[in-house]
Scaffold this active site. Structure first.
Site, PDB file in Angstrom:
ATOM      1  N   CYS A   2       5.825   7.302   6.929  1.00  0.00           N
ATOM      2  CA  CYS A   2       5.944   8.530   6.778  1.00  0.00           C
ATOM      3  C   CYS A   2       7.177   9.345   6.467  1.00  0.00           C
ATOM      4  O   CYS A   2       8.289   8.374   6.581  1.00  0.00           O
ATOM      5  CB  CYS A   2       5.112   9.267   7.910  1.00  0.00           C
ATOM      6  SG  CYS A   2       3.641   8.417   8.391  1.00  0.00           S
ATOM      7  N   ARG A  27       6.848   7.103  -0.251  1.00  0.00           N
ATOM      8  CA  ARG A  27       6.518   6.473   0.978  1.00  0.00           C
ATOM      9  C   ARG A  27       5.212   6.554   1.809  1.00  0.00           C
ATOM     10  O   ARG A  27       4.893   5.867   2.353  1.00  0.00           O
ATOM     11  CB  ARG A  27       7.691   6.648   2.318  1.00  0.00           C
ATOM     12  CG  ARG A  27       9.127   6.602   1.531  1.00  0.00           C
ATOM     13  CD  ARG A  27       9.864   5.938   2.522  1.00  0.00           C
ATOM     14  NE  ARG A  27      11.336   5.838   1.915  1.00  0.00           N
ATOM     15  CZ  ARG A  27      12.394   5.609   2.419  1.00  0.00           C
ATOM     16  NH1 ARG A  27      12.288   5.907   3.730  1.00  0.00           N
ATOM     17  NH2 ARG A  27      13.541   5.549   1.929  1.00  0.00           N
ATOM     18  N   TRP A  74       1.560   8.984   6.175  1.00  0.00           N
ATOM     19  CA  TRP A  74       0.727   7.648   5.597  1.00  0.00           C
ATOM     20  C   TRP A  74      -0.132   7.602   7.018  1.00  0.00           C
ATOM     21  O   TRP A  74       0.358   7.174   8.023  1.00  0.00           O
ATOM     22  CB  TRP A  74       1.389   6.532   5.256  1.00  0.00           C
ATOM     23  CG  TRP A  74       0.931   5.330   5.049  1.00  0.00           C
ATOM     24  CD1 TRP A  74       0.339   5.118   3.703  1.00  0.00           C
ATOM     25  CD2 TRP A  74       0.582   4.225   5.627  1.00  0.00           C
ATOM     26  NE1 TRP A  74      -0.390   4.012   3.577  1.00  0.00           N
ATOM     27  CE2 TRP A  74      -0.263   3.205   5.031  1.00  0.00           C
ATOM     28  CE3 TRP A  74       0.732   3.915   7.232  1.00  0.00           C
ATOM     29  CZ2 TRP A  74      -0.826   1.956   5.289  1.00  0.00           C
ATOM     30  CZ3 TRP A  74       0.141   2.631   7.568  1.00  0.00           C
ATOM     31  CH2 TRP A  74      -0.518   1.576   6.612  1.00  0.00           C
ATOM     32  N   ASN A  99       6.751  10.058  12.905  1.00  0.00           N
ATOM     33  CA  ASN A  99       6.539   8.761  11.976  1.00  0.00           C
ATOM     34  C   ASN A  99       6.576   7.755  13.358  1.00  0.00           C
ATOM     35  O   ASN A  99       7.349   7.574  14.253  1.00  0.00           O
ATOM     36  CB  ASN A  99       7.915   8.441  11.363  1.00  0.00           C
ATOM     37  CG  ASN A  99       8.078   9.341  10.093  1.00  0.00           C
ATOM     38  OD1 ASN A  99       7.139  10.168  10.062  1.00  0.00           O
ATOM     39  ND2 ASN A  99       9.155   8.922   9.542  1.00  0.00           N
ATOM     40  N   GLY A 100       5.750   6.967  12.927  1.00  0.00           N
ATOM     41  CA  GLY A 100       5.541   5.774  14.005  1.00  0.00           C
ATOM     42  C   GLY A 100       4.180   5.697  14.644  1.00  0.00           C
ATOM     43  O   GLY A 100       3.033   6.344  14.225  1.00  0.00           O
ATOM     44  N   GLU A 478       2.545 -13.590  -6.246  1.00  0.00           N
ATOM     45  CA  GLU A 478       2.923 -12.262  -6.540  1.00  0.00           C
ATOM     46  C   GLU A 478       2.398 -11.532  -7.531  1.00  0.00           C
ATOM     47  O   GLU A 478       2.167 -10.362  -7.421  1.00  0.00           O
ATOM     48  CB  GLU A 478       4.748 -12.307  -6.848  1.00  0.00           C
ATOM     49  CG  GLU A 478       5.388 -11.200  -6.940  1.00  0.00           C
ATOM     50  CD  GLU A 478       5.343  -9.835  -6.181  1.00  0.00           C
ATOM     51  OE1 GLU A 478       4.919 -10.406  -5.027  1.00  0.00           O
ATOM     52  OE2 GLU A 478       5.814  -8.766  -6.511  1.00  0.00           O
ATOM     53  N   LYS A 482       0.508  -8.141  -7.122  1.00  0.00           N
ATOM     54  CA  LYS A 482       0.825  -6.857  -8.013  1.00  0.00           C
ATOM     55  C   LYS A 482      -0.404  -6.369  -8.511  1.00  0.00           C
ATOM     56  O   LYS A 482      -0.820  -5.068  -8.571  1.00  0.00           O
ATOM     57  CB  LYS A 482       1.852  -7.061  -8.903  1.00  0.00           C
ATOM     58  CG  LYS A 482       3.109  -7.375  -8.761  1.00  0.00           C
ATOM     59  CD  LYS A 482       4.101  -6.334  -8.456  1.00  0.00           C
ATOM     60  CE  LYS A 482       3.899  -5.964  -7.006  1.00  0.00           C
ATOM     61  NZ  LYS A 482       4.860  -6.353  -6.101  1.00  0.00           N
ATOM     62  N   GLU A 485      -2.754  -4.638  -5.807  1.00  0.00           N
ATOM     63  CA  GLU A 485      -2.089  -3.451  -5.230  1.00  0.00           C
ATOM     64  C   GLU A 485      -2.274  -2.364  -6.074  1.00  0.00           C
ATOM     65  O   GLU A 485      -2.675  -1.065  -5.545  1.00  0.00           O
ATOM     66  CB  GLU A 485      -0.537  -3.583  -5.100  1.00  0.00           C
ATOM     67  CG  GLU A 485       0.031  -4.276  -4.059  1.00  0.00           C
ATOM     68  CD  GLU A 485       1.391  -4.357  -3.906  1.00  0.00           C
ATOM     69  OE1 GLU A 485       1.944  -4.133  -2.958  1.00  0.00           O
ATOM     70  OE2 GLU A 485       2.102  -4.845  -4.983  1.00  0.00           O
ATOM     71  N   HIS A 501     -10.524 -27.978  -4.820  1.00  0.00           N
ATOM     72  CA  HIS A 501     -10.850 -27.677  -3.326  1.00  0.00           C
ATOM     73  C   HIS A 501     -11.343 -26.687  -3.105  1.00  0.00           C
ATOM     74  O   HIS A 501     -11.463 -26.335  -1.912  1.00  0.00           O
ATOM     75  CB  HIS A 501      -9.605 -28.118  -2.511  1.00  0.00           C
ATOM     76  CG  HIS A 501      -8.999 -29.645  -2.871  1.00  0.00           C
ATOM     77  ND1 HIS A 501      -9.635 -30.881  -2.744  1.00  0.00           N
ATOM     78  CD2 HIS A 501      -7.687 -29.949  -3.426  1.00  0.00           C
ATOM     79  CE1 HIS A 501      -8.828 -31.840  -2.716  1.00  0.00           C
ATOM     80  NE2 HIS A 501      -8.002 -31.375  -3.548  1.00  0.00           N
ATOM     81  N   LYS A 600       5.236   2.680   0.791  1.00  0.00           N
ATOM     82  CA  LYS A 600       6.274   1.770   0.335  1.00  0.00           C
ATOM     83  C   LYS A 600       7.152   1.032   1.508  1.00  0.00           C
ATOM     84  O   LYS A 600       7.403  -0.208   1.303  1.00  0.00           O
ATOM     85  CB  LYS A 600       7.365   2.867  -0.330  1.00  0.00           C
ATOM     86  CG  LYS A 600       8.593   2.310  -0.711  1.00  0.00           C
ATOM     87  CD  LYS A 600       8.264   1.318  -1.989  1.00  0.00           C
ATOM     88  CE  LYS A 600       9.436   0.568  -2.457  1.00  0.00           C
ATOM     89  NZ  LYS A 600       9.072  -0.392  -3.326  1.00  0.00           N
TER      90      LYS A 600
HETATM   91  C1  G6P Z   1       5.221  -2.750   1.739  1.00  0.00           C
HETATM   92  C2  G6P Z   1       5.399  -2.749   0.312  1.00  0.00           C
HETATM   93  C3  G6P Z   1       5.699  -3.865  -0.508  1.00  0.00           C
HETATM   94  C4  G6P Z   1       6.928  -4.797   0.218  1.00  0.00           C
HETATM   95  C5  G6P Z   1       6.538  -4.966   1.700  1.00  0.00           C
HETATM   96  C6  G6P Z   1       7.758  -5.290   2.545  1.00  0.00           C
HETATM   97  O1  G6P Z   1       3.918  -3.840   1.901  1.00  0.00           O
HETATM   98  O2  G6P Z   1       4.345  -1.960  -0.275  1.00  0.00           O
HETATM   99  O3  G6P Z   1       6.319  -3.525  -1.723  1.00  0.00           O
HETATM  100  O4  G6P Z   1       6.852  -6.079  -0.385  1.00  0.00           O
HETATM  101  O5  G6P Z   1       6.033  -3.452   2.304  1.00  0.00           O
HETATM  102  O6  G6P Z   1       8.766  -4.433   2.606  1.00  0.00           O
HETATM  103  P1  G6P Z   1      10.080  -4.601   2.700  1.00  0.00           P
HETATM  104  O7  G6P Z   1      10.996  -3.370   2.488  1.00  0.00           O
HETATM  105  O8  G6P Z   1      10.594  -5.045   4.028  1.00  0.00           O
HETATM  106  O9  G6P Z   1      10.727  -5.596   1.540  1.00  0.00           O
END
Ligand code: G6P
Length: 605
Positions: A2, A27, A74, A99-100, A478, A482, A485, A501, A600
C-alpha cells in the site's frame, strides 16, 4: 504494497496527495482514497478504481484543503471494495490510513465494540482509527503515541483529526515512513518517491517512531517516548522512472532499459574487488567460509543463479533459501557465513525478517544487493551493493533481476579473487564479458518480433511448461513466473532432467514446452529431454544460441540468440522470456503493469 501520502501546509495540498498516489499506485491498486481537513470537518473520497478516477471525483467536488492524507491499497484484510478502502473514519473525527497488518485486531475490535464503536469495514485498519479516537482528548500526537503501544504487527500510519487543523501525525513499525520537508510545509509518505517533484529533503523515521508534521515544523518521538532528531537528508529520487516515454507499459520500458541499467550498475567498475561491497568487505570476505542467500520471488531466482556462480568461480559453498521459509525453520548457524539478502525494494517483509533472524543467530556478516539506497535492508546490513536499475514500476520485475545478476557475478568474481580460486587472466576475461553485457542484451531485444510471434500462439493456451538445466533452470523458473504473473496462464518450470519423473505426464499437443537450451555442456542432455517431449506430441519453443543443431521443424519453434555467452548466458536468455511473457499478456489484453492480486513491494508477511 500500500502507499501513504500526507501533507500539512499553507496552500492547497490536494494535488500533491493525488500526485503522490499516482507515483505509488504501482505498489497497490485495489482501491484508493483521500481525506482532508476543511473548516473543522473531514471530507473523504474513495474509489475501487484507479487514482485517475479518484482525481476526477476530487475535481467534481472541487475539493481543496491544506491538510490531508491519502492511500492506495493492496488488500490484506477485507476484499477490495469502497467500504474497505482507506482512509478509515472514526465518528467523523479521526481519519487514518495504514500500511501493514495488525495481528491483534480481533481482540482490539471486541474491546472497541464494547465501548460502542461501530465497524463499517472488514479491515484491521478501522480498529486503529477507533483506537486513536478512543484515546483522543484534543492532542492527536499523544493519542497516536498511546494507540500504537497497543498494536501488535506491522504498521505505518498517517492520521488527521477534525479538530486539529494543519496537523498530520504518523507512526511506523515494520513498514517504512518518511517525512518530507518543504518551505512552510511538511509531508509524510511511505516512500520518498511519492514526494518527488515536491521535495527531496527527507527524514527517515525509525522503528517505533511517532511523528507530527505542521506547516512550519515537525517533531519525532522514539519508541521509548523520548523526543529525538531524525536528520533531514537530500535524497536523489529517480523521477525519470515515472515517465513512460514512447512505451506502452512500464514493463516494456523496463525490459528495454536493461542495457542502460546494466551499464549504470557496472559504471566505473574496472575489475572485481571486495571494496565494491563496502569498506569492511575485504576483511569479511577473507574470513567467510560459506554464503547464505535469502530472498523472495524473482530476487530468489537471482540467488539460485548466483549460487552456481559462487560455487563455480569462488569455490565457496552456497545455500539459497526462500526468506519466508528460512525465518521460521530451525537452521544451523555459522558466524563465518556471508548472509546475502537480494531485494529490488529492500523492504520485502519476509526478506527483512529473514535478515534479522540470521543476525539474531549470530550471523553478523551481512550484505544487501538492493536497488533502493534508502531502504531498510541497506540500512541494516554491514555491506551493500546498489544496483542502478532506476525506479522499477512494473510489478513483474525485469531490469532489477538482470542488474542483480550483474552485481552477483561481481560478487562471485570478487570472492574468487580473495580466495585465489581463479587465474588472473580468467578474472579479466570474465570481467570483459560482464562489461559487454549491455550490448549483448541489446541484441536479444532485437529478437522481439520473433517472441511476439510465439506470444500470439501462447495467448491461446491455458498451461505452459518451462525446462532448463544448470544455470538455466532458475531462468526457466523466472520465465514461468513472468508468464503466470501477467498473462495468468498456468506455468511451471522443471529442471529438464526431472521431466520423466512427473511433468511428462502433462505433455500433450495442448501444452507448449519452452526449453532454454543454450550452447553449453548440457545441451545434448537438453536435446534428449526435447526428444522426450516431441515423442509425446508436445510443441517445443526452444531458446538456443547460434551454432547449435537445434532446428526449426514441425512442432519445434526456435529462437536463436547470438553466440553462447558462457557463464553470463542466463542474463541474456531471461530477457527473451521477459519479452515472451510481456507480449502474451498484451495479446490477452491484461493490465501488464498492475497484474491482479499482486503488489510490487510486499511489505507485509
Ligand atoms: C513481489 C514482486 C516481485 C519481487 C518480489 C520480491 O512479489 O511482485 O517482482 O520479485 O516481491 O521483491 P524484492 O523487492 O524483495 O525484490
Amino acid at each position: 504494497m500500500c502507499g501513504i501520502v500526507g501533507a500539512a501546509a499553507k496552500r492547497d495540498i490536494v494535488p500533491v496527495l493525488v500526485e503522490g498516489l499516482r507515483r505509488l499506485e504501482y505498489r497497490g491498486y485495489d482501491s484508493c482514497g483521500v481525506a482532508v481537513q476543511i473548516n473543522n470537518t473531514l471530507q473523504r473520497v474513495r474509489t475501487v478504481s484507479r487514482v485517475a478516477d479518484l482525481d476526477t471525483q476530487i475535481q467534481t467536488h472541487a475539493i481543496h484543503a491544506d491538510t490531508g492524507i491519502a492511500h492506495t491499497r493492496w488488500a490484506t484484510h477485507g476484499a477490495p471494495s469502497t467500504r474497505n478502502a482507506h482512509p478509515m473514519l472514526s465518528r467523523e473525527q479521526i481519519a487514518l490510513v495504514h500500511n501493514g497488518i495488525i495481528e491483534n485486531h480481533d481482540a482490539l475490535r471486541v474491546r472497541l465494540q464494547a465501548l460502542g464503536y461501530v465497524f463499517e469495514s472488514q479491515t484491521d485498519t478501522e480498529v486503529i482509527a477507533h483506537l486513536v479516537h478512543s484515546l483522543y482528548a484534543g492532542d492527536l500526537f499523544s493519542a497516536v503515541a498511546a494507540a500504537v503501544k497497543q498494536l501488535e504487527g506491522a504498521y505505518a500510519i498517517a492520521v488527521v483529526a477534525r479538530d486539529q487543523p494543519q496537523c498530520v501525525v504518523g507512526a511506523r513499525a515494520g513498514s517504512p515512513l518518511v517525512i518530507g520537508v518543504g518551505l512552510h510545509e511538511h509531508f509524510i509518505a511511505s516512500d520518498a518517491l511519492a514526494l518527488a517533484g515536491t521535495t527531496n529533503q527527507i527524514a527517515y523515521l525509525d522503528e517505533g517512531d511517532v511523528a507530527e508534521i505542521l506547516p512550519d515544523q515537525f517533531r519525532v518521538q522514539n519508541a521509548h517516548g523520548d523526543a529525538v532528531v531524525r536528520t533531514v537528508q537530500t535524497v536523489r529520487v529517480d523521477e525519470s522512472g515515472a515517465a513512460l516515454g514512447p512505451y506502452r507499459h512500464y514493463m516494456q520500458k523496463e525490459i528495454f532499459e536493461q542495457p542502460r541499467a546494466l551499464a549504470d550498475t557496472l559504471e566505473g567498475i574496472e575489475s572485481p574487488a571486495p571494496e565494491l561491497f563496502g569498506e569492511q568487505a575485504p576483511a569479511y570476505f577473507a574470513r567467510v567460509k560459506q554464503v547464505l542467500v535469502l530472498a523472495c520471488g524473482t530476487s530468489y531466482y537471482a540467488g539460485l543463479v548466483a549460487a552456481q556462480w559462487l560455487e563455480t568461480l569462488a569455490k565457496i559453498p552456497t545455500r539459497v533459501e526462500i526468506a519466508s521459509e528460512y525465518r521460521y525453520r530451525e537452521s544451523v548457524p555459522d558466524p563465518d557465513t556471508l548472509v546475502v539478502v537480494i531485494s529490488q525494494s529492500g523492504e520485502t517483509a519476509d526478506t527483512l525478517a529473514a535478515l534479522r533472524h540470521a543476525r539474531s543467530l549470530g550471523q553478523t556478516i551481512t550484505l544487501a544487493i538492493c536497488n533502493v539506497a534508502s531502504s531498510a535492508m541497506v540500512r541494516e546490513t554491514q555491506l551493500r551493493f546498489l544496483t542502478r536499475a532506476g525506479a522499477e514500476i512494473g510489478v513483474a520485475s525485469t531490469k532489477a533481476f538482470t542488474t542483480q545478476l550483474a552485481a552477483l557475478f561481481l560478487l562471485a568474481l570478487s570472492l574468487a579473487k580473495v580466495r585465489n580460486t581463479l587465474p588472473e587472466q580468467t578474472i579479466v576475461a570474465q570481467m570483459r564479458h560482464l562489461r559487454h553485457l549491455p550490448r549483448a542484451v541489446s541484441a536479444v531485444l532485437a529478437l522481439e518480433p520473433q517472441l511476439m510471434a510465439w506470444a500470439a500462439r501462447f495467448a491461446t493456451r491455458q498451461h505452459a511448461l518451462f525446462l532448463g538445466r544448470g544455470l538455466h533452470y532458475p531462468i526457466a523458473l523466472e520465465g514461468a513466473l513472468k508468464l503466470k504473473e501477467i498473462s495468468y496462464i498456468h506455468a511451471e518450470a522443471y529442471p529438464a532432467g526431472e521431466l520423466k519423473h512427473g511433468p511428462l505426464a502433462l505433455v500433450t499437443d495442448a501444452m507448449p514446452v519452452v526449453t532454454v537450451a543454450p550452447n553449453d555442456a548440457l545441451l545434448e542432455k537438453v536435446r534428449s529431454n526435447m526428444a522426450e517431449v516431441r515423442a509425446r506430441g508436445g510443441e517445443l519453443y526452444v531458446l538456443t544460441d547460434a551454432h547449435t543443431q537445434v532446428l526449426t521443424e514441425e512442432g519445434v519453434h526456435v529462437v536463436r540468440l547470438a553466440a553462447h555467452y558462457g557463464l553470463l548466458s542466463p542474463v541474456l536468455h531471461v530477457v527473451a522470456l521477459q519479452l515472451l511473457a510481456y507480449h502474451t499478456a498484451v495479446t490477452l489484453g491484461h493490465d501488464v503493469d498492475k497484474p491482479r492480486n499482486l503488489a510490487k513491494s510486499v511489505t507485509v508477511e
